[in-house]
Design a protein around this motif. Structure first.
Motif, mmCIF file in Angstrom:
data_model
loop_
_atom_site.group_PDB
_atom_site.id
_atom_site.type_symbol
_atom_site.label_atom_id
_atom_site.label_comp_id
_atom_site.label_asym_id
_atom_site.label_seq_id
_atom_site.Cartn_x
_atom_site.Cartn_y
_atom_site.Cartn_z
ATOM 1 N N ASP A 1 0.853 -1.518 0.043
ATOM 2 C CA ASP A 1 0.110 0.088 0.114
ATOM 3 C C ASP A 1 0.821 1.290 -0.139
ATOM 4 O OD1 ASP A 1 0.789 0.238 2.631
ATOM 5 O OD2 ASP A 1 -0.952 0.303 3.415
ATOM 6 N N ASP B 1 1.775 3.646 2.166
ATOM 7 C CA ASP B 1 2.683 3.734 3.212
ATOM 8 C C ASP B 1 3.923 2.634 2.985
ATOM 9 O OD1 ASP B 1 3.763 4.458 5.824
ATOM 10 O OD2 ASP B 1 2.711 2.734 6.604
ATOM 11 N N ASP C 1 6.665 -1.991 6.864
ATOM 12 C CA ASP C 1 5.143 -1.985 6.876
ATOM 13 C C ASP C 1 4.550 -3.405 7.118
ATOM 14 O OD1 ASP C 1 2.850 -0.624 7.434
ATOM 15 O OD2 ASP C 1 2.326 -0.492 5.078
ATOM 16 N N HIS D 1 4.736 -0.446 11.897
ATOM 17 C CA HIS D 1 4.013 0.186 12.756
ATOM 18 C C HIS D 1 2.702 -0.552 13.106
ATOM 19 C CE1 HIS D 1 1.330 2.420 9.951
ATOM 20 N NE2 HIS D 1 1.943 1.574 9.286
ATOM 21 N N HIS D 2 2.807 -2.030 12.736
ATOM 22 C CA HIS D 2 1.748 -2.694 13.326
ATOM 23 C C HIS D 2 1.896 -3.002 14.540
ATOM 24 C CE1 HIS D 2 1.107 -2.977 8.903
ATOM 25 N NE2 HIS D 2 -0.238 -3.150 9.075
ATOM 26 N N ASP E 1 -1.882 6.760 5.597
ATOM 27 C CA ASP E 1 -2.297 5.691 6.598
ATOM 28 C C ASP E 1 -3.122 6.558 7.596
ATOM 29 O OD1 ASP E 1 -1.277 3.418 5.558
ATOM 30 O OD2 ASP E 1 -0.110 3.042 7.271
HETATM 31 MN MN MN Z 1 1.241 1.138 7.017
#
Ligand code: MN
Length: 612
Positions: free
Chosen positions: A249, A251, A321, A347-348, A405
């Motif tokens: 995606d 990001d 990501d 950043h999950h 995001d």
């Molecule tokens: Mn992301």
């Protein structure tokens, strides 16, 4: 008793031989009065026929003792016969003047001696190419015996070697034409290896830069980011290939492209050519926001073949990501079998179980931050730590990632301020949408140049403008059509918590297999509803046949935790999934669809709405 046989290095001359000592020579021709023997390329002696003991042919090895070195420089030899187990061989070398690989460009056409680590061996249809690394850099050394035949078969990957040869330039790259090469062993090799390692440690150390914006989260993450950047720099310096996997995606793309720009430039600045050696760096988008079994299998398949075919090191896997969650575990078990180096910038919401599989793990949750500091922000900062020269080209990348995001972190405003006058927030939004739209059609391809055009990183601003405006128009038309189709079918209810819940069917009442895909469609529906129900808590479920996409605002959700508890409570529903705390997805078996949806609604009702 003679127990030592000497072998002359190619740099030795007549001053290095001693009368009475035994040397290993090579038969180099015959005359009526005797046999000529070479002790190295420059020193030859005569074995008078009265001193010959065995029958030899040209190029045979022979043991000879120095009878006499005459005043005119002629050398008289006599043949010695020794059982092979009764003597040791020692290499005689001059007090050698070592050259460093980084200095070859100043020595073109001259003889050089290099001590280096063999990091790759590639057999071409012509010479054998040994890629070697010393304390100053990496270069190729070409050795030729016969077309397509492996030269110096005794030299293998990971050996410390001393190379005698000539510095040349080939296709704009420096190269050593090998005259001779020895594998060094024992203490001598260890000393050189330690010297190379010390130098690499120093050269891999990231430059002294600090974050682009003021941020407590980035400051706290900085040591781990430096550590990760150092691992990447070291991989480049030692010719270890890098596979950069990222969520496909906007990001994830912004994160990975920033790092790609930095790594490719760093490879070039260290004498490599990423366009020729395209296996040194590969960027691969992953459909899911985690490292799927399908991805790891594909990566392993390619890298193991390259390992066999090109004698190449196993790669460093860099996940961006993605890579932080429990869903990555099955793939990490595969990387563990092959002892692969894996690093993550994500950043999950991280699962602590995965830590043991990673050499470095940058994640804002580790330092009290959250997903608002997006992968694109982390990626741009890491890219600067890898190679700060790319900074100006990627300065807008964190802002595009942030708006893509929907970051609400203060960092986004600071990043936007950095590009004030160059790009507006809306232009960043457009680039993000163009990236998402184009990646949909690129599928598993990285689309490197198209993506750089979208991000205006190709020095072609007009083409960038035309391309982005075209893609945005197309994407918006497709989204509008999808929303006109979906919205009349959206069902709503108010939960006991006070939140508004909306169910949008992305299977029966949406176009399928085109843009926008289900996740994006659900997000667009959610955005429309958030505007319609301003200042109210909203949860939107985009329902497919065997999956649901979850979007929420104003509810204290914890999607990974919800998915885990549903999996425990509903055996036979085949539940998996996760994502961020408030945005995520869940998979299940189609036959349990209505039960799963009912349970999910029950669970969502239990999350308190914000500010209550
Ligand atoms: Mn992301």
């Amino acid at each position: 008793m003679i127990d030592m046989v000497y072998r002359l290095g190619p740099d030795c001359d007549v001053d290095d031989i001693v009368e009475g000592q035994v040397y290993l020579g090579k038969v180099h021709g015959f005359a009526a009065f005797g046999t000529f023997v070479h002790l190295n390329d420059r020193i030859k002696g005569l074995l008078h026929k009265s001193n010959v003991k065995t029958e030899k042919k040209e190029r045979d090895q022979i043991l000879v003792q120095i009878n006499q070195i005459r005043s005119n420089g002629n050398i008289d030899l006599r043949e010695i016969q020794l059982p092979e187990t009764s003597y040791e061989t020692q290499l005689i070398t001059k007090k050698i003047m070592l050259s460093r690989l980084s200095d070859l460009k100043n020595k073109i056409g001259r003889n050089v001696i290099i001590e280096a680590d063999v990091v790759q061996i590639k057999q071409t249809s012509g010479p054998t190419i040994f890629t070697v690394c010393d304390d100053s850099g990496v270069e190729d050394a070409a050795a030729f015996t016969e077309a397509g035949v492996r030269s110096f078969p005794e030299v293998s990957f990971g050996d410390i070697v001393r190379i005698f040869g000539e510095a040349t330039r080939r296709n704009n790259q420096m190269q050593v034409e090998v005259a001779d090469m020895y594998v060094l062993k024992g203490a001598e090799a260890n000393t050189i290896r330690a010297r190379i390692n010390r130098a690499l440690e120093a050269r891999a150390e990231p430059p002294d830069v600090s974050p682009l914006v003021k941020s407590a989260v980035l400051d706290a993450l900085w040591p781990e980011m430096r550590k990760l950047a150092k691992i990447v720099r070291r991989a480049v310096l030692t010719q270890q290939p890098i596979i950069l996997r990222h969520h496909a995606d906007a990001d994830g793309i912004c994160a990975a492209v920033s790092v790609e720009m930095a790594v490719l430039q760093f490879i070039r600045d260290n004498g490599g050519d990423p366009d020729q050696d395209n296996f040194l760096f590969r960027r691969s988008p992953s459909k899911a926001p985690f490292y799927e079994i399908e991805d790891v299998t594909r990566d392993l398949d390619l890298m193991l073949k390259d390992h066999v075919r090109f004698g190449q090191k196993l790669p460093l896997i860099f996940l961006m990501d993605n890579g932080s969650t429990e869903e990555d575990m099955p793939s990490y078990k595969m990387t563990e079998v092959y002892q692969l180096d894996v690093v993550v910038a994500d950043h999950h919401h991280p699962d602590e179980k995965i830590g043991r599989y990673l050499l470095a793990h940058v994640n804002p949750y580790h330092v009290g931050g959250d997903f608002g500091v997006t992968a694109g922000m982390l990626g741009t900062e890491i890219a600067r730590l890898i190679h700060p020269e790319v900074e100006q080209k990627i300065l807008h990348s964190p802002s595009i990632a942030g708006v893509a995001d929907r970051s609400e972190a203060p960092e986004l405003e600071s990043y936007l301020a950095l590009i004030n006058g160059k790009y507006t927030r809306d232009e960043c939004k457009d680039m993000a949408l163009a990236l998402d739209y184009e990646q949909y059609w690129l599928r598993f391809n990285d689309g490197r140049e198209i993506v750089k055009d979208i991000l205006n990183m190709n020095n072609a601003p007009e083409r960038h403008n035309l391309l982005v405006s075209l893609l945005v128009t197309e994407a918006n038309a497709a989204i509008e059509d999808q929303m006109n189709t979906m919205m009349p079918h959206v069902k709503d209810q108010v939960l006991s918590s006070g939140a508004n819940l909306f169910l949008a069917d992305v299977e029966m009442f949406a176009h399928r297999f085109t843009f926008p895909p289900p996740g994006k469609s659900s997000g667009e529906v959610h955005d429309i509803l958030c505007k319609r129900y301003e200042n109210q808590p909203v949860v939107t479920l985009g329902l497919g046949p065997d999956f649901a996409v979850i979007r929420s605002r104003g509810v204290k959700m914890n999607i990974p935790q919800m998915v885990r508890s549903m999996r425990d409570e509903m055996p036979g529903a085949g539940i998996s999934g996760g994502g961020h705390l408030v945005v995520g997805s869940i998979k299940f078996v189609e036959g349990m669809r209505s039960e799963v949806i009912a349970k999910m609604i029950e669970k969502i009702s239990e999350f308190p709405v914000e500010g209550v």
